[in-house]
Motif scaffolding. Structure first.
Motif, mmCIF file in Angstrom:
data_model
loop_
_atom_site.group_PDB
_atom_site.id
_atom_site.type_symbol
_atom_site.label_atom_id
_atom_site.label_comp_id
_atom_site.label_asym_id
_atom_site.label_seq_id
_atom_site.Cartn_x
_atom_site.Cartn_y
_atom_site.Cartn_z
ATOM 1 N N ASP A 154 116.304 14.316 -6.731
ATOM 2 C CA ASP A 154 115.748 13.968 -5.829
ATOM 3 C C ASP A 154 116.572 13.820 -4.688
ATOM 4 O O ASP A 154 115.439 13.852 -3.636
ATOM 5 N N ARG A 155 118.019 13.918 -4.801
ATOM 6 C CA ARG A 155 118.508 14.222 -3.717
ATOM 7 C C ARG A 155 117.974 15.522 -2.564
ATOM 8 O O ARG A 155 118.082 15.831 -1.847
ATOM 9 N N LEU A 157 115.385 17.314 -3.203
ATOM 10 C CA LEU A 157 113.610 17.041 -3.213
ATOM 11 C C LEU A 157 113.687 15.857 -1.570
ATOM 12 O O LEU A 157 112.747 16.320 -0.400
ATOM 13 N N GLY A 158 114.020 14.772 -1.099
ATOM 14 C CA GLY A 158 114.823 14.427 0.221
ATOM 15 C C GLY A 158 115.222 14.986 1.282
ATOM 16 O O GLY A 158 114.589 15.615 2.172
ATOM 17 N N ILE A 159 115.910 16.209 1.043
ATOM 18 C CA ILE A 159 116.445 16.982 2.090
ATOM 19 C C ILE A 159 114.998 17.721 2.589
ATOM 20 O O ILE A 159 114.895 17.846 3.400
ATOM 21 N N SER A 162 112.467 16.845 4.487
ATOM 22 C CA SER A 162 113.109 16.243 6.093
ATOM 23 C C SER A 162 114.575 17.423 6.345
ATOM 24 O O SER A 162 114.268 16.947 7.952
ATOM 25 N N LEU A 202 110.994 11.470 -10.601
ATOM 26 C CA LEU A 202 111.231 12.586 -8.799
ATOM 27 C C LEU A 202 109.226 12.307 -8.721
ATOM 28 O O LEU A 202 109.543 12.978 -7.025
#
Lengths: 271, 251
Positions: A154-155, A157-159, A162, A202
């Motif tokens: 999940d982390r 995917l955030g990166i 962004s 996710l």
């Protein structure tokens, strides 16, 4: 137009390199000129999995530092016509990777006519992993059906959404979820997260589910990407995943516990 | 109540006090010179204009407009005593160089971080009938986010509401000055009314939060799990406490 696909996960040991080697082999077997790059500087293992560790003369860092040309560093795979490997350095560290250097190498690969460039990311969210995902057009996020792996995915995917080049330009990196080491029996017993649970957390399109399979360890020891083992479940599942990556509609296999037939149960009891 | 819940609540609710976040209006004295004589004279005149307003009001000294050499000249202790003689109560300093911060600590004043730079003209406090000067919070339109908020991300909707049209993952944080609406699961943290709006609410279609807070009052995981867990809820403040009630079900 070449596609840059990063294989990443956040969590370590979930199957990124296994997946990178299987996917790049699968694409090459389907006739696409493919390159796979090991971004794990200092802890390289893609060359081991692809069985070319004894043919490494120059590596990714040598090319970035212009100590060698890309042609000198790329290793042609012995089994696959269209497949080339760019190994990482074992002696340098991740600071050797720069945005400019990586971009130059990727552009040169594109100019050489590669259709797919697979970037095998190291674990974590630090510089090495960041460099691997920065230029990606698509991402295969590998996760085990296990809480810490899912959280780390999940982390990452955030990166991806962004901090990647695409994100900076206001576009999206196409995300694919690949669940590895899936055991339907344990899911049925409630011990393991199911596909639906992971997909829900996710919220990413499922590329494939690779079942827990003994052939993976065998393949890695022998240096033969598991997709070559067409009898094994993992090999078959990876072949399905490559097909889906190329846009085909393929049913997901190996999701349900196998039910032994009467004869199988009979033989087991007498054995 | 189970043993662990009892333990949790005694830590959450100490017997002798209640600790929560608060926002209080205070007068900010932005110094433009280190000349204590003229400060004393001009401040006395200002206070004389409306003594009731200034009487015993807490004061924060600001140093954004004071150049470095003058900051080093300023006698902070003397400034404090000038203010106290005028019934002003020095409470804290904002900004200021290391020397002034050291002085402030010695004088037992709080040291606040630098604020955002504003136009000096607009921030002059106008005393008489007006309320203590507060920065007007510009109301922004509602911020809408359509993609999931991933672990490690933090979204702050300043001056308005936040609408999230997807889930908020565990390890993610969403904040708003106004309300927060989540059309998805809330698995992370949600803080509404962060500037002090006690009427702010949090809405979500599945409450699985790590923490929720409204205007500084918060409720943590252990209590949240016993309170309409995984249901469609609205979260609000009533009687100074967080309440969670289910949203009307659709038929």
């Amino acid at each position: 137009m070449a596609k840059i696909i990063v294989v990443t996960s956040g969590k370590g040991g979930v199957g990124k390199t296994t997946t990178s080697s299987a996917i790049c082999t699968g694409l090459a077997l389907r006739g696409h000129k493919t390159a796979v790059i090991d971004f794990d500087i200092g802890l390289r293992n893609l060359d081991l999995i692809m069985n070319c560790e004894r043919r490494v003369v120059y590596d990714f860092v040598n090319v970035i530092n212009e100590e060698a040309t890309l042609k000198q560093a790329l290793i042609k795979d012995k089994r696959c016509e269209n497949l080339f490997i760019l190994p990482a350095s074992q002696t340098r560290d991740k600071d050797a990777l720069t945005k400019e250097g990586v971009e130059r190498v990727l552009n040169e690969l594109k100019d050489m006519g590669f259709e797919y460039i697979i970037c095998d990311s190291p674990a974590g969210i630090e510089h090495g992993a960041f460099m691997a995902l920065y230029f990606a057009d698509e991402a295969i996020v590998v996760a085990n059906p296990e809480v810490s792996s899912v959280r780390d995915s999940d982390r990452i995917l955030g990166i991806l959404q962004s901090k990647s080049r695409k994100a900076e330009q206001g576009e999206r990196v196409i995300e694919h979820l690949l669940i590895t080491r899936y055991d339907p029996h344990r899911v049925a017993r409630g011990e393991m997260l199911g596909v639906a649970d992971v997909e829900e957390i996710l919220a990413t399109k499922l590329l494939g589910v690779i079942p827990e399979c003994q052939s993976v360890l065998k393949a890695s020891n022998q240096g033969v990407p598991v997709i070559h083992d067409t009898e094994s479940k993992a090999g078959k599942a990876y072949a399905d995943a490559v097909a889906r990556l190329l846009g085909e509609q393929v049913e997901h296999r190996f999701l349900n516990p196998e039910h032994k037939s009467f004869f199988q149960r009979l033989f087991r009891r007498t054995a | 109540m189970s043993k662990s819940a009892q333990r949790a609540s005694s830590v959450d609710r100490p017997e002798s006090f209640q600790l929560k976040g608060g926002l209080f209006p205070m007068n900010l004295l932005e110094l433009k010179s280190a000349d204590l004589e003229s400060i004393q004279q001009e401040l006395a005149e200002k206070v004389a204009q409306s003594p009731a307003f200034f009487q015993r009001s807490p004061l924060v000294f600001g140093f954004e407009q004071l150049a470095e050499p003058e900051q080093n000249q300023l006698d902070l202790a003397e400034l404090c005593s000038i203010c106290r003689n005028l019934t002003l109560l020095p409470t804290a300093i904002r900004g200021g160089n290391a020397r002034l911060q050291g002085e402030a600590i010695r004088l037992q004043l709080a040291v606040l971080p630098k604020g955002r730079s504003k136009n000096s003209e607009t921030s002059e406090a106008t005393a008489p009938t007006a309320e203590p000067e507060q920065t007007p919070v510009a109301t922004s339109p509602t911020r809408i986010i359509t993609t999931p908020i991933r672990s490690g991300q933090q979204i702050y909707a300043r001056g308005g509401d936040l609408i999230v049209m997807a889930a908020v993952s565990a390890g993610a944080e969403v904040l708003a000055d106004g309300n927060i609406h989540i059309y998805g699961a809330l698995r992370g943290r949600a803080l509404a009314g962060v500037q002090g709006d006690e009427n702010a609410r949090i809405f979500c279609t599945s409450q699985e939060a790590e923490l929720v807070a409204i205007a500084g009052q918060f409720m943590v995981d252990e209590v949240l799990r016993t309170n309409h867990w995984k249901e469609s809820v609205q979260i609000y403040l009533a009687g100074g406490r967080i309440q969670i009630s289910p949203l009307p079900k659709q038929n």
